[in-house]
Design a protein around this motif. Structure first.
Motif, PDB file in Angstrom:
ATOM      1  N   GLY A  47      -0.032   4.412   0.413  1.00 39.13           N
ATOM      2  CA  GLY A  47      -0.720   5.538   1.022  1.00 39.13           C
ATOM      3  C   GLY A  47       0.227   6.262   1.958  1.00 39.13           C
TER       4      GLY A  47
ATOM      5  N   SER B  64      -5.365   0.482   8.390  1.00 41.15           N
ATOM      6  CA  SER B  64      -5.487  -0.960   8.594  1.00 41.15           C
ATOM      7  C   SER B  64      -5.759  -1.255  10.063  1.00 41.15           C
TER       8      SER B  64
ATOM      9  N   GLY C 196       2.219   3.717   4.396  1.00 36.91           N
ATOM     10  CA  GLY C 196       3.227   2.886   3.755  1.00 36.91           C
ATOM     11  C   GLY C 196       4.399   3.691   3.234  1.00 36.91           C
TER      12      GLY C 196
ATOM     13  N   SER D  96      -0.326  -1.698   4.895  1.00 35.82           N
ATOM     14  CA  SER D  96      -0.898  -0.345   4.945  1.00 35.82           C
ATOM     15  C   SER D  96      -1.919  -0.227   3.817  1.00 35.82           C
ATOM     16  N   GLU D  97      -2.885  -1.123   3.844  1.00 38.26           N
ATOM     17  CA  GLU D  97      -3.875  -1.248   2.771  1.00 38.26           C
ATOM     18  C   GLU D  97      -5.005  -0.225   2.868  1.00 38.26           C
ATOM     19  N   GLY D  98      -5.082   0.511   3.944  1.00 35.31           N
ATOM     20  CA  GLY D  98      -6.230   1.374   4.151  1.00 35.31           C
ATOM     21  C   GLY D  98      -7.344   0.618   4.856  1.00 35.31           C
TER      22      GLY D  98
ATOM     23  N   GLU E 277       1.690  -1.324  -4.753  1.00 34.27           N
ATOM     24  CA  GLU E 277       0.466  -0.520  -4.815  1.00 34.27           C
ATOM     25  C   GLU E 277      -0.487  -1.119  -5.842  1.00 34.27           C
ATOM     26  N   LYS E 278      -1.730  -1.399  -5.413  1.00 30.71           N
ATOM     27  CA  LYS E 278      -2.687  -2.024  -6.331  1.00 30.71           C
ATOM     28  C   LYS E 278      -3.236  -1.049  -7.360  1.00 30.71           C
TER      29      LYS E 278
ATOM     30  N   THR F 288      -9.248  -8.526  -3.336  1.00 32.92           N
ATOM     31  CA  THR F 288      -8.476  -7.641  -4.201  1.00 32.92           C
ATOM     32  C   THR F 288      -8.573  -8.080  -5.654  1.00 32.92           C
TER      33      THR F 288
ATOM     34  N   GLY G 265      -8.704  -3.595   4.696  1.00 26.47           N
ATOM     35  CA  GLY G 265      -7.869  -4.282   3.719  1.00 26.47           C
ATOM     36  C   GLY G 265      -8.056  -5.788   3.781  1.00 26.47           C
TER      37      GLY G 265
ATOM     38  N   HIS H 285      -5.827   5.486  -6.064  1.00 24.13           N
ATOM     39  CA  HIS H 285      -6.881   5.049  -5.157  1.00 24.13           C
ATOM     40  C   HIS H 285      -6.979   5.928  -3.913  1.00 24.13           C
TER      41      HIS H 285
ATOM     42  N   GLY I 241       0.807  -1.216   0.000  1.00 24.79           N
ATOM     43  CA  GLY I 241       0.000   0.000   0.000  1.00 24.79           C
ATOM     44  C   GLY I 241       0.834   1.258   0.000  1.00 24.79           C
TER      45      GLY I 241
END
Length: 549
Positions: A19, A325, A22, A184-186, A42-43, A537, A189, A50, A17
Protein backbone atom coordinates in the motif's frame (compact mmCIF):
# COMPACT_ATOMS: atom_id res chain seq x y z
CA UNK A 1 0.78 -29.32 12.07
CA UNK A 2 4.28 -30.82 12.28
CA UNK A 3 7.33 -28.59 12.06
CA UNK A 4 7.80 -27.40 8.49
CA UNK A 5 11.21 -26.93 6.90
CA UNK A 6 11.41 -23.85 4.75
CA UNK A 7 14.01 -22.12 2.65
CA UNK A 8 15.08 -18.70 3.86
CA UNK A 9 15.95 -15.48 2.09
CA UNK A 10 17.86 -12.67 3.76
CA UNK A 11 17.12 -8.98 3.28
CA UNK A 12 17.94 -5.74 4.99
CA UNK A 13 14.25 -4.79 5.32
CA UNK A 14 11.17 -6.96 4.79
CA UNK A 15 7.96 -5.02 4.11
CA UNK A 16 4.52 -6.62 4.40
CA UNK A 17 1.93 -4.83 2.27
CA UNK A 18 2.23 -2.89 -1.00
CA UNK A 19 0.00 0.00 0.00
CA UNK A 20 1.08 3.65 0.15
CA UNK A 21 2.97 3.19 3.43
CA UNK A 22 4.90 0.07 2.45
CA UNK A 23 5.79 1.32 -1.02
CA UNK A 24 6.88 4.70 0.35
CA UNK A 25 9.19 2.93 2.79
CA UNK A 26 10.66 0.78 0.03
CA UNK A 27 11.27 3.76 -2.26
CA UNK A 28 12.85 5.83 0.48
CA UNK A 29 15.18 3.02 1.55
CA UNK A 30 16.53 2.73 -1.99
CA UNK A 31 16.81 6.50 -2.33
CA UNK A 32 19.00 6.55 0.76
CA UNK A 33 21.09 3.50 -0.17
CA UNK A 34 20.92 1.90 -3.61
CA UNK A 35 22.54 -1.23 -2.16
CA UNK A 36 19.91 -1.72 0.55
CA UNK A 37 18.23 -5.09 -0.03
CA UNK A 38 14.45 -4.53 0.20
CA UNK A 39 11.50 -6.82 -0.47
CA UNK A 40 7.78 -5.99 -0.47
CA UNK A 41 5.26 -8.82 -0.01
CA UNK A 42 1.68 -8.24 -1.19
CA UNK A 43 -1.19 -10.65 -0.51
CA UNK A 44 -3.26 -9.34 -3.44
CA UNK A 45 -3.00 -10.93 -6.88
CA UNK A 46 -1.26 -7.74 -8.02
CA UNK A 47 -0.29 -4.44 -6.48
CA UNK A 48 -3.50 -2.44 -6.12
CA UNK A 49 -5.84 -5.46 -6.19
CA UNK A 50 -6.79 -4.87 -2.55
CA UNK A 51 -6.69 -1.06 -2.68
CA UNK A 52 -10.23 0.28 -2.84
CA UNK A 53 -10.17 2.97 -5.53
CA UNK A 54 -11.22 6.53 -4.98
CA UNK A 55 -9.84 9.13 -2.60
CA UNK A 56 -9.03 12.79 -2.28
CA UNK A 57 -5.25 12.84 -1.87
CA UNK A 58 -3.33 15.52 -0.05
CA UNK A 59 -0.05 15.48 -2.03
CA UNK A 60 2.12 16.40 0.96
CA UNK A 61 3.28 12.78 1.27
CA UNK A 62 4.22 12.49 -2.40
CA UNK A 63 5.90 15.89 -2.27
CA UNK A 64 8.12 14.72 0.58
CA UNK A 65 8.91 11.34 -0.99
CA UNK A 66 9.29 12.24 -4.67
CA UNK A 67 9.18 16.00 -5.31
CA UNK A 68 9.32 15.31 -9.06
CA UNK A 69 6.26 13.02 -9.08
CA UNK A 70 4.53 15.21 -11.65
CA UNK A 71 7.44 14.85 -14.09
CA UNK A 72 7.49 11.10 -13.47
CA UNK A 73 3.90 10.73 -14.69
CA UNK A 74 2.10 9.91 -11.43
CA UNK A 75 -1.61 9.16 -11.98
CA UNK A 76 -2.48 12.22 -9.89
CA UNK A 77 -4.15 14.53 -12.38
CA UNK A 78 -7.63 15.63 -11.30
CA UNK A 79 -7.38 18.70 -9.09
CA UNK A 80 -10.26 19.46 -6.75
CA UNK A 81 -12.15 22.35 -8.34
CA UNK A 82 -15.31 22.46 -6.24
CA UNK A 83 -15.86 21.46 -2.62
CA UNK A 84 -19.44 20.94 -1.38
CA UNK A 85 -20.83 19.90 2.00
CA UNK A 86 -24.50 19.10 2.61
CA UNK A 87 -26.73 18.13 5.49
CA UNK A 88 -29.35 15.76 4.12
CA UNK A 89 -32.96 15.17 5.06
CA UNK A 90 -34.99 12.39 3.52
CA UNK A 91 -36.13 14.54 0.61
CA UNK A 92 -34.02 17.69 0.80
CA UNK A 93 -30.63 19.15 1.57
CA UNK A 94 -29.02 22.18 3.15
CA UNK A 95 -25.62 23.29 1.93
CA UNK A 96 -23.14 24.13 4.68
CA UNK A 97 -20.97 27.06 3.57
CA UNK A 98 -17.22 26.56 3.44
CA UNK A 99 -16.14 29.78 5.14
CA UNK A 100 -16.88 28.75 8.78
CA UNK A 101 -14.84 25.58 8.42
CA UNK A 102 -11.29 25.42 9.79
CA UNK A 103 -8.58 25.85 7.11
CA UNK A 104 -7.49 22.22 7.49
CA UNK A 105 -10.85 21.12 6.03
CA UNK A 106 -10.21 22.81 2.69
CA UNK A 107 -9.48 20.57 -0.29
CA UNK A 108 -7.68 23.33 -2.19
CA UNK A 109 -4.55 21.84 -3.76
CA UNK A 110 -5.73 18.25 -3.34
CA UNK A 111 -6.42 15.67 -6.04
CA UNK A 112 -9.10 13.06 -6.74
CA UNK A 113 -7.27 9.80 -7.43
CA UNK A 114 -7.55 6.07 -7.76
CA UNK A 115 -5.29 4.91 -4.94
CA UNK A 116 -5.06 1.51 -6.62
CA UNK A 117 -3.47 3.18 -9.64
CA UNK A 118 -1.29 5.41 -7.48
CA UNK A 119 0.04 2.29 -5.73
CA UNK A 120 0.62 0.53 -9.05
CA UNK A 121 2.63 3.53 -10.21
CA UNK A 122 4.57 3.66 -6.92
CA UNK A 123 5.39 -0.02 -7.34
CA UNK A 124 6.88 0.75 -10.76
CA UNK A 125 9.02 3.49 -9.22
CA UNK A 126 10.17 1.11 -6.49
CA UNK A 127 11.09 -1.65 -8.94
CA UNK A 128 13.08 0.80 -11.06
CA UNK A 129 15.12 1.51 -7.93
CA UNK A 130 15.73 -2.22 -7.40
CA UNK A 131 13.05 -3.13 -4.86
CA UNK A 132 11.79 -6.71 -5.15
CA UNK A 133 7.99 -6.88 -5.07
CA UNK A 134 6.20 -10.22 -4.80
CA UNK A 135 2.40 -10.07 -5.27
CA UNK A 136 0.24 -13.07 -4.40
CA UNK A 137 2.42 -13.72 -1.34
CA UNK A 138 0.32 -13.71 1.81
CA UNK A 139 2.30 -13.51 5.04
CA UNK A 140 0.83 -16.01 7.46
CA UNK A 141 3.31 -16.09 10.36
CA UNK A 142 5.88 -14.02 12.17
CA UNK A 143 9.38 -15.41 12.64
CA UNK A 144 11.10 -14.68 15.95
CA UNK A 145 14.80 -14.47 16.74
CA UNK A 146 16.66 -15.91 19.70
CA UNK A 147 16.05 -12.84 21.86
CA UNK A 148 12.34 -12.54 21.16
CA UNK A 149 12.75 -9.99 18.41
CA UNK A 150 10.88 -10.26 15.12
CA UNK A 151 13.29 -11.23 12.39
CA UNK A 152 11.00 -12.11 9.52
CA UNK A 153 7.78 -13.57 8.16
CA UNK A 154 6.53 -16.73 6.50
CA UNK A 155 5.11 -16.02 3.04
CA UNK A 156 3.71 -18.06 0.18
CA UNK A 157 2.32 -21.10 1.99
CA UNK A 158 -0.21 -22.83 -0.28
CA UNK A 159 -2.11 -26.10 -0.50
CA UNK A 160 -3.49 -26.59 3.00
CA UNK A 161 -6.71 -28.60 2.79
CA UNK A 162 -9.99 -27.44 4.38
CA UNK A 163 -9.40 -29.81 7.32
CA UNK A 164 -6.01 -28.21 8.01
CA UNK A 165 -3.87 -31.02 6.64
CA UNK A 166 -1.30 -30.62 3.89
CA UNK A 167 -2.81 -31.39 0.51
CA UNK A 168 -1.09 -33.01 -2.44
CA UNK A 169 -0.14 -29.59 -3.82
CA UNK A 170 1.19 -28.28 -0.51
CA UNK A 171 3.94 -25.65 -0.72
CA UNK A 172 5.55 -24.68 2.58
CA UNK A 173 6.40 -21.14 1.55
CA UNK A 174 9.56 -19.34 2.57
CA UNK A 175 10.94 -17.48 5.55
CA UNK A 176 12.02 -13.99 4.60
CA UNK A 177 14.35 -12.53 7.20
CA UNK A 178 15.37 -8.92 7.64
CA UNK A 179 17.31 -6.69 9.95
CA UNK A 180 13.93 -4.98 10.35
CA UNK A 181 10.38 -5.94 9.41
CA UNK A 182 7.81 -3.28 8.47
CA UNK A 183 4.13 -4.17 8.79
CA UNK A 184 2.02 -2.04 6.47
CA UNK A 185 -0.96 -4.39 6.24
CA UNK A 186 -3.63 -1.72 6.43
CA UNK A 187 -6.50 -1.70 8.91
CA UNK A 188 -6.58 -4.46 11.53
CA UNK A 189 -3.81 -6.48 9.91
CA UNK A 190 -3.51 -10.01 11.29
CA UNK A 191 0.24 -9.83 11.94
CA UNK A 192 -0.04 -6.33 13.36
CA UNK A 193 -2.69 -7.55 15.81
CA UNK A 194 -0.28 -10.24 16.99
CA UNK A 195 2.54 -7.75 17.46
CA UNK A 196 0.35 -5.29 19.35
CA UNK A 197 -0.87 -8.06 21.67
CA UNK A 198 2.50 -9.77 22.23
CA UNK A 199 4.40 -6.58 23.06
CA UNK A 200 1.40 -4.83 24.70
CA UNK A 201 1.81 -1.85 22.42
CA UNK A 202 -1.68 -0.51 23.17
CA UNK A 203 -1.23 -0.31 26.94
CA UNK A 204 -2.14 3.18 28.13
CA UNK A 205 -3.76 4.11 24.82
CA UNK A 206 -7.40 4.67 24.01
CA UNK A 207 -9.14 1.80 22.20
CA UNK A 208 -8.97 2.00 18.43
CA UNK A 209 -12.21 3.05 16.74
CA UNK A 210 -13.31 2.14 13.23
CA UNK A 211 -15.69 2.93 10.42
CA UNK A 212 -16.92 0.75 7.58
CA UNK A 213 -16.38 2.39 4.20
CA UNK A 214 -18.34 1.07 1.21
CA UNK A 215 -17.78 2.35 -2.29
CA UNK A 216 -19.12 1.99 -5.80
CA UNK A 217 -17.65 3.32 -9.02
CA UNK A 218 -20.27 4.61 -11.44
CA UNK A 219 -20.13 5.74 -15.04
CA UNK A 220 -22.67 8.54 -15.37
CA UNK A 221 -24.29 10.69 -18.02
CA UNK A 222 -21.56 13.07 -19.35
CA UNK A 223 -24.01 15.96 -19.03
CA UNK A 224 -24.06 15.45 -15.24
CA UNK A 225 -20.34 14.88 -14.81
CA UNK A 226 -18.26 17.67 -13.29
CA UNK A 227 -14.64 16.56 -13.14
CA UNK A 228 -12.91 17.74 -9.96
CA UNK A 229 -16.10 18.13 -7.88
CA UNK A 230 -16.01 16.83 -4.32
CA UNK A 231 -19.23 16.43 -2.31
CA UNK A 232 -19.61 15.24 1.28
CA UNK A 233 -22.87 14.71 3.15
CA UNK A 234 -24.07 13.92 6.67
CA UNK A 235 -27.45 13.24 8.21
CA UNK A 236 -29.98 11.11 6.31
CA UNK A 237 -30.30 8.14 6.11
CA UNK A 238 -28.26 7.39 9.24
CA UNK A 239 -29.69 10.15 11.44
CA UNK A 240 -29.46 8.91 15.07
CA UNK A 241 -28.88 5.25 14.19
CA UNK A 242 -25.15 5.65 13.65
CA UNK A 243 -22.46 8.18 12.88
CA UNK A 244 -21.12 8.49 9.39
CA UNK A 245 -21.68 10.16 6.05
CA UNK A 246 -21.05 10.00 2.34
CA UNK A 247 -18.73 11.23 -0.38
CA UNK A 248 -19.11 11.66 -4.12
CA UNK A 249 -15.97 12.39 -6.14
CA UNK A 250 -16.03 13.20 -9.86
CA UNK A 251 -12.94 11.64 -11.45
CA UNK A 252 -11.98 11.35 -15.14
CA UNK A 253 -13.85 9.56 -17.93
CA UNK A 254 -17.35 10.43 -16.68
CA UNK A 255 -16.81 8.34 -13.57
CA UNK A 256 -17.77 9.12 -9.99
CA UNK A 257 -16.75 7.42 -6.77
CA UNK A 258 -19.84 7.05 -4.58
CA UNK A 259 -18.95 6.13 -1.03
CA UNK A 260 -20.63 5.73 2.34
CA UNK A 261 -19.05 5.44 5.78
CA UNK A 262 -20.77 4.04 8.88
CA UNK A 263 -18.99 4.44 12.19
CA UNK A 264 -18.86 1.02 13.83
CA UNK A 265 -19.52 2.30 17.33
CA UNK A 266 -23.29 2.12 16.78
CA UNK A 267 -25.42 0.67 19.59
CA UNK A 268 -28.37 -0.85 17.74
CA UNK A 269 -27.44 -4.33 16.44
CA UNK A 270 -30.27 -4.07 13.90
CA UNK A 271 -28.32 -1.43 11.95
CA UNK A 272 -27.49 -2.74 8.47
CA UNK A 273 -24.63 -0.59 7.14
CA UNK A 274 -24.77 -1.93 3.60
CA UNK A 275 -28.48 -1.19 3.31
CA UNK A 276 -27.94 2.31 4.70
CA UNK A 277 -25.56 2.84 1.78
CA UNK A 278 -28.05 1.50 -0.72
CA UNK A 279 -30.83 3.65 0.74
CA UNK A 280 -28.61 6.75 0.52
CA UNK A 281 -28.47 6.46 -3.26
CA UNK A 282 -32.23 7.02 -3.43
CA UNK A 283 -31.92 10.53 -2.01
CA UNK A 284 -33.14 12.89 -4.77
CA UNK A 285 -29.75 14.61 -5.07
CA UNK A 286 -27.89 11.31 -5.53
CA UNK A 287 -30.57 9.53 -7.56
CA UNK A 288 -30.64 12.34 -10.11
CA UNK A 289 -26.86 12.17 -10.52
CA UNK A 290 -26.80 8.40 -11.01
CA UNK A 291 -29.94 8.08 -13.13
CA UNK A 292 -29.01 6.68 -16.54
CA UNK A 293 -25.57 5.59 -15.33
CA UNK A 294 -24.18 2.20 -14.45
CA UNK A 295 -22.27 0.79 -11.52
CA UNK A 296 -18.97 -0.78 -12.60
CA UNK A 297 -17.30 -1.76 -9.32
CA UNK A 298 -17.99 -2.25 -5.62
CA UNK A 299 -15.85 -2.75 -2.56
CA UNK A 300 -15.62 -2.24 1.19
CA UNK A 301 -13.00 -1.85 3.87
CA UNK A 302 -12.68 -0.77 7.45
CA UNK A 303 -11.20 2.63 8.31
CA UNK A 304 -9.21 3.44 11.43
CA UNK A 305 -10.90 6.36 13.20
CA UNK A 306 -9.44 6.47 16.71
CA UNK A 307 -6.89 9.08 15.78
CA UNK A 308 -4.11 10.57 17.86
CA UNK A 309 -5.07 9.10 21.25
CA UNK A 310 -5.62 5.59 19.86
CA UNK A 311 -2.30 5.11 18.09
CA UNK A 312 -0.44 2.23 19.79
CA UNK A 313 3.26 2.21 20.32
CA UNK A 314 4.60 1.71 16.80
CA UNK A 315 7.80 -0.21 17.39
CA UNK A 316 8.91 -3.42 19.06
CA UNK A 317 12.18 -5.34 18.72
CA UNK A 318 12.82 -5.78 15.02
CA UNK A 319 9.46 -4.47 13.81
CA UNK A 320 7.69 -1.21 13.00
CA UNK A 321 4.00 -0.62 12.28
CA UNK A 322 3.24 1.75 9.41
CA UNK A 323 0.20 3.67 8.16
CA UNK A 324 -3.20 2.18 8.94
CA UNK A 325 -1.56 -0.62 10.93
CA UNK A 326 -1.21 2.18 13.50
CA UNK A 327 -4.23 4.27 12.53
CA UNK A 328 -3.30 7.59 10.93
CA UNK A 329 -6.57 8.69 9.34
CA UNK A 330 -7.63 12.29 9.86
CA UNK A 331 -11.34 11.57 10.39
CA UNK A 332 -12.97 14.94 9.61
CA UNK A 333 -10.81 15.26 6.48
CA UNK A 334 -11.43 11.59 5.51
CA UNK A 335 -7.77 11.36 4.58
CA UNK A 336 -4.98 9.02 5.63
CA UNK A 337 -2.96 8.22 2.52
CA UNK A 338 -0.70 11.25 2.94
CA UNK A 339 0.12 10.20 6.51
CA UNK A 340 0.70 6.60 5.40
CA UNK A 341 3.29 7.83 2.90
CA UNK A 342 4.96 10.04 5.49
CA UNK A 343 5.08 7.15 7.95
CA UNK A 344 6.76 4.91 5.38
CA UNK A 345 9.33 7.59 4.67
CA UNK A 346 10.01 8.09 8.38
CA UNK A 347 10.37 4.35 9.07
CA UNK A 348 12.78 3.99 6.15
CA UNK A 349 14.96 6.83 7.40
CA UNK A 350 15.07 5.34 10.90
CA UNK A 351 15.98 1.89 9.56
CA UNK A 352 18.62 3.34 7.25
CA UNK A 353 20.36 5.09 10.13
CA UNK A 354 20.16 1.95 12.28
CA UNK A 355 21.58 -0.34 9.60
CA UNK A 356 24.32 2.17 8.74
CA UNK A 357 25.40 2.11 12.38
CA UNK A 358 25.46 -1.69 12.49
CA UNK A 359 22.24 -2.23 14.39
CA UNK A 360 19.48 -4.76 13.73
CA UNK A 361 16.52 -6.28 15.55
CA UNK A 362 16.11 -3.42 18.03
CA UNK A 363 13.39 -0.79 18.39
CA UNK A 364 13.39 2.04 15.87
CA UNK A 365 12.53 4.66 18.48
CA UNK A 366 13.43 7.55 16.18
CA UNK A 367 10.63 6.46 13.83
CA UNK A 368 8.05 6.65 16.60
CA UNK A 369 9.34 10.06 17.71
CA UNK A 370 9.09 11.42 14.16
CA UNK A 371 5.50 10.20 13.75
CA UNK A 372 4.26 11.58 17.05
CA UNK A 373 6.18 14.87 17.01
CA UNK A 374 6.36 15.54 13.27
CA UNK A 375 3.85 16.28 10.51
CA UNK A 376 1.70 13.22 11.16
CA UNK A 377 1.28 13.92 14.86
CA UNK A 378 0.54 17.59 14.23
CA UNK A 379 -2.08 16.66 11.60
CA UNK A 380 -3.87 14.22 13.91
CA UNK A 381 -3.56 16.16 17.15
CA UNK A 382 -5.59 19.07 15.76
CA UNK A 383 -8.63 16.85 15.13
CA UNK A 384 -8.29 14.44 18.06
CA UNK A 385 -11.56 15.42 19.75
CA UNK A 386 -13.89 15.28 16.75
CA UNK A 387 -14.45 11.53 16.82
CA UNK A 388 -15.12 11.16 20.59
CA UNK A 389 -17.49 14.15 20.46
CA UNK A 390 -19.38 12.56 17.58
CA UNK A 391 -19.54 9.16 19.28
CA UNK A 392 -20.77 10.50 22.61
CA UNK A 393 -22.93 13.49 21.73
CA UNK A 394 -24.00 13.04 18.11
CA UNK A 395 -23.62 14.81 14.81
CA UNK A 396 -24.66 18.38 15.61
CA UNK A 397 -22.49 18.61 18.72
CA UNK A 398 -19.50 17.28 16.84
CA UNK A 399 -20.07 19.81 14.05
CA UNK A 400 -20.37 22.81 16.36
CA UNK A 401 -18.12 21.94 19.29
CA UNK A 402 -15.73 19.84 17.21
CA UNK A 403 -15.47 22.63 14.65
CA UNK A 404 -14.70 25.13 17.41
CA UNK A 405 -12.06 22.76 18.83
CA UNK A 406 -10.42 22.40 15.42
CA UNK A 407 -10.30 26.19 15.13
CA UNK A 408 -8.61 26.58 18.51
CA UNK A 409 -6.19 23.79 17.68
CA UNK A 410 -5.28 25.72 14.54
CA UNK A 411 -3.86 28.27 16.97
CA UNK A 412 -2.14 25.64 19.09
CA UNK A 413 -4.47 24.96 22.03
CA UNK A 414 -7.66 23.15 23.01
CA UNK A 415 -10.06 24.04 25.81
CA UNK A 416 -11.04 20.36 26.05
CA UNK A 417 -7.61 18.78 26.28
CA UNK A 418 -7.76 15.26 24.84
CA UNK A 419 -11.09 13.43 25.09
CA UNK A 420 -11.36 9.67 25.54
CA UNK A 421 -13.18 7.14 23.40
CA UNK A 422 -14.08 4.74 26.21
CA UNK A 423 -15.52 1.59 24.67
CA UNK A 424 -14.39 -0.48 21.74
CA UNK A 425 -16.83 -0.74 18.84
CA UNK A 426 -17.63 -4.31 19.86
CA UNK A 427 -18.39 -3.22 23.44
CA UNK A 428 -20.63 -0.42 22.14
CA UNK A 429 -23.08 -2.95 20.67
CA UNK A 430 -26.14 -3.28 22.90
CA UNK A 431 -28.62 -6.11 23.29
CA UNK A 432 -31.27 -6.37 20.59
CA UNK A 433 -34.18 -6.08 23.05
CA UNK A 434 -33.17 -2.48 23.78
CA UNK A 435 -33.71 -1.40 20.19
CA UNK A 436 -36.31 -1.51 17.44
CA UNK A 437 -35.78 -3.34 14.20
CA UNK A 438 -35.14 -1.15 11.17
CA UNK A 439 -37.22 -1.66 8.05
CA UNK A 440 -34.99 -1.30 5.01
CA UNK A 441 -36.52 -0.97 1.52
CA UNK A 442 -35.75 -3.69 -0.98
CA UNK A 443 -33.06 -2.79 -3.57
CA UNK A 444 -34.52 -1.82 -6.92
CA UNK A 445 -31.72 -3.25 -9.09
CA UNK A 446 -31.15 0.14 -10.75
CA UNK A 447 -29.77 2.45 -8.09
CA UNK A 448 -29.55 -0.05 -5.23
CA UNK A 449 -28.45 -3.67 -5.28
CA UNK A 450 -28.43 -6.74 -3.05
CA UNK A 451 -25.13 -7.65 -1.46
CA UNK A 452 -24.33 -10.76 -3.46
CA UNK A 453 -24.92 -8.97 -6.75
CA UNK A 454 -22.61 -6.18 -5.65
CA UNK A 455 -19.94 -8.56 -4.37
CA UNK A 456 -19.65 -9.87 -7.93
CA UNK A 457 -18.52 -6.34 -8.86
CA UNK A 458 -15.63 -6.58 -6.38
CA UNK A 459 -14.27 -9.50 -8.43
CA UNK A 460 -13.43 -11.31 -5.22
CA UNK A 461 -12.30 -14.90 -5.35
CA UNK A 462 -11.14 -17.48 -2.82
CA UNK A 463 -10.00 -21.01 -3.52
CA UNK A 464 -12.57 -23.05 -1.62
CA UNK A 465 -10.11 -25.92 -1.19
CA UNK A 466 -8.46 -24.26 1.81
CA UNK A 467 -9.40 -23.68 5.45
CA UNK A 468 -11.79 -20.77 6.02
CA UNK A 469 -9.70 -17.75 6.94
CA UNK A 470 -12.51 -16.53 9.21
CA UNK A 471 -12.08 -18.40 12.48
CA UNK A 472 -14.43 -18.85 15.42
CA UNK A 473 -12.88 -19.01 18.87
CA UNK A 474 -15.96 -20.92 20.03
CA UNK A 475 -18.21 -22.36 17.28
CA UNK A 476 -21.22 -22.41 19.61
CA UNK A 477 -21.25 -18.67 20.35
CA UNK A 478 -23.01 -17.38 17.18
CA UNK A 479 -26.15 -19.48 17.76
CA UNK A 480 -25.93 -19.71 21.54
CA UNK A 481 -25.21 -16.02 22.28
CA UNK A 482 -25.15 -13.70 19.29
CA UNK A 483 -28.44 -14.80 17.73
CA UNK A 484 -30.69 -14.69 20.82
CA UNK A 485 -29.04 -11.70 22.52
CA UNK A 486 -27.92 -9.51 19.59
CA UNK A 487 -30.24 -10.75 16.78
CA UNK A 488 -27.29 -12.18 14.88
CA UNK A 489 -25.58 -8.91 13.87
CA UNK A 490 -22.92 -10.55 11.69
CA UNK A 491 -25.65 -11.19 9.11
CA UNK A 492 -25.93 -7.39 8.79
CA UNK A 493 -22.61 -5.73 9.60
CA UNK A 494 -20.75 -7.73 6.95
CA UNK A 495 -20.92 -5.81 3.62
CA UNK A 496 -20.36 -8.97 1.58
CA UNK A 497 -22.95 -11.42 2.94
CA UNK A 498 -20.33 -13.75 4.40
CA UNK A 499 -22.34 -14.67 7.50
CA UNK A 500 -25.86 -16.07 7.70
CA UNK A 501 -28.07 -17.82 10.21
CA UNK A 502 -29.99 -20.62 8.54
CA UNK A 503 -33.24 -21.48 10.27
CA UNK A 504 -35.22 -24.49 9.01
CA UNK A 505 -38.46 -25.92 10.34
CA UNK A 506 -37.84 -28.57 12.99
CA UNK A 507 -34.11 -27.90 13.15
CA UNK A 508 -31.83 -25.81 15.32
CA UNK A 509 -30.43 -22.64 13.67
CA UNK A 510 -27.09 -23.04 11.88
CA UNK A 511 -24.37 -20.44 11.48
CA UNK A 512 -22.86 -20.46 7.99
CA UNK A 513 -19.63 -18.72 6.93
CA UNK A 514 -19.44 -18.10 3.18
CA UNK A 515 -15.79 -17.13 3.30
CA UNK A 516 -15.47 -17.08 -0.49
CA UNK A 517 -17.48 -13.80 -0.48
CA UNK A 518 -15.05 -12.00 1.84
CA UNK A 519 -13.73 -8.65 0.57
CA UNK A 520 -11.19 -8.41 3.42
CA UNK A 521 -12.79 -5.41 5.12
CA UNK A 522 -12.17 -6.86 8.65
CA UNK A 523 -15.50 -5.55 10.00
CA UNK A 524 -16.32 -8.92 11.58
CA UNK A 525 -13.06 -8.92 13.52
CA UNK A 526 -13.92 -5.43 14.80
CA UNK A 527 -17.66 -5.36 15.44
CA UNK A 528 -18.56 -8.88 16.62
CA UNK A 529 -19.98 -8.16 20.12
CA UNK A 530 -18.44 -11.28 21.67
CA UNK A 531 -15.16 -10.86 19.75
CA UNK A 532 -15.51 -14.48 18.69
CA UNK A 533 -14.56 -13.99 15.01
CA UNK A 534 -10.91 -13.74 14.08
CA UNK A 535 -9.91 -12.62 10.59
CA UNK A 536 -6.74 -14.37 9.39
CA UNK A 537 -4.88 -14.14 6.10
CA UNK A 538 -6.05 -16.50 3.34
CA UNK A 539 -3.58 -17.83 0.83
CA UNK A 540 -1.95 -15.32 -1.49
CA UNK A 541 -3.84 -13.89 -4.44
CA UNK A 542 -7.25 -14.50 -2.85
CA UNK A 543 -9.73 -11.79 -2.06
CA UNK A 544 -10.99 -8.83 -4.07
CA UNK A 545 -9.45 -7.85 -7.39
CA UNK A 546 -10.42 -4.22 -7.66
CA UNK A 547 -10.31 -2.99 -11.24
CA UNK A 548 -7.55 -0.94 -12.82
CA UNK A 549 -9.66 2.18 -13.27
Amino acid sequence: MAEVERETMEYDVVIVGAGPAGLSAAIRLKQLDADCNVVVLEKGSEVGAHILSGAVLDPVGLDALMPDWRDKGAPVKVKVKEDNFYMLGEAGKIRVPNFPMPPLMSNHGNYIVSMANVCRWMAEQAEELGVEIFPGMACSELVYGENGEIKGVVAGEFGISPDGTKGDSYEPGMELHGKYVFLSEGVRGSLSKQVIAKYELDVGKEPQKYGLGMKEIWEIDPAKHKEGTVTHTMGWPLNSNAGGGSFIYHIENNQVYVGFVVHLGYKNPHVFPYMEFQRFKHHPMVAELLKGGKRVAYGARAITEGGFQSMPKMVAPGVALLGCSVGMVNVPRIKGNHNAMLSGKAAAEAAHEAIKSGRSGDELTSYEAEVRDGKIGKDLEKVRNVKPLWSKYGLMTSLVVGGFDMWTNTFGFSLMGTLKHGKTDAEATEKANKHKKIDYPKPDGKLSFDRLTNVAFSFTNHDENQPAHLKLKDPSVPVRVNLPEYAGPSARYCPAGVYEFVEEAGKDPRFVINFQNCVHCKTCDIKDPTQNIVWTTPQGGDGPNYPNM
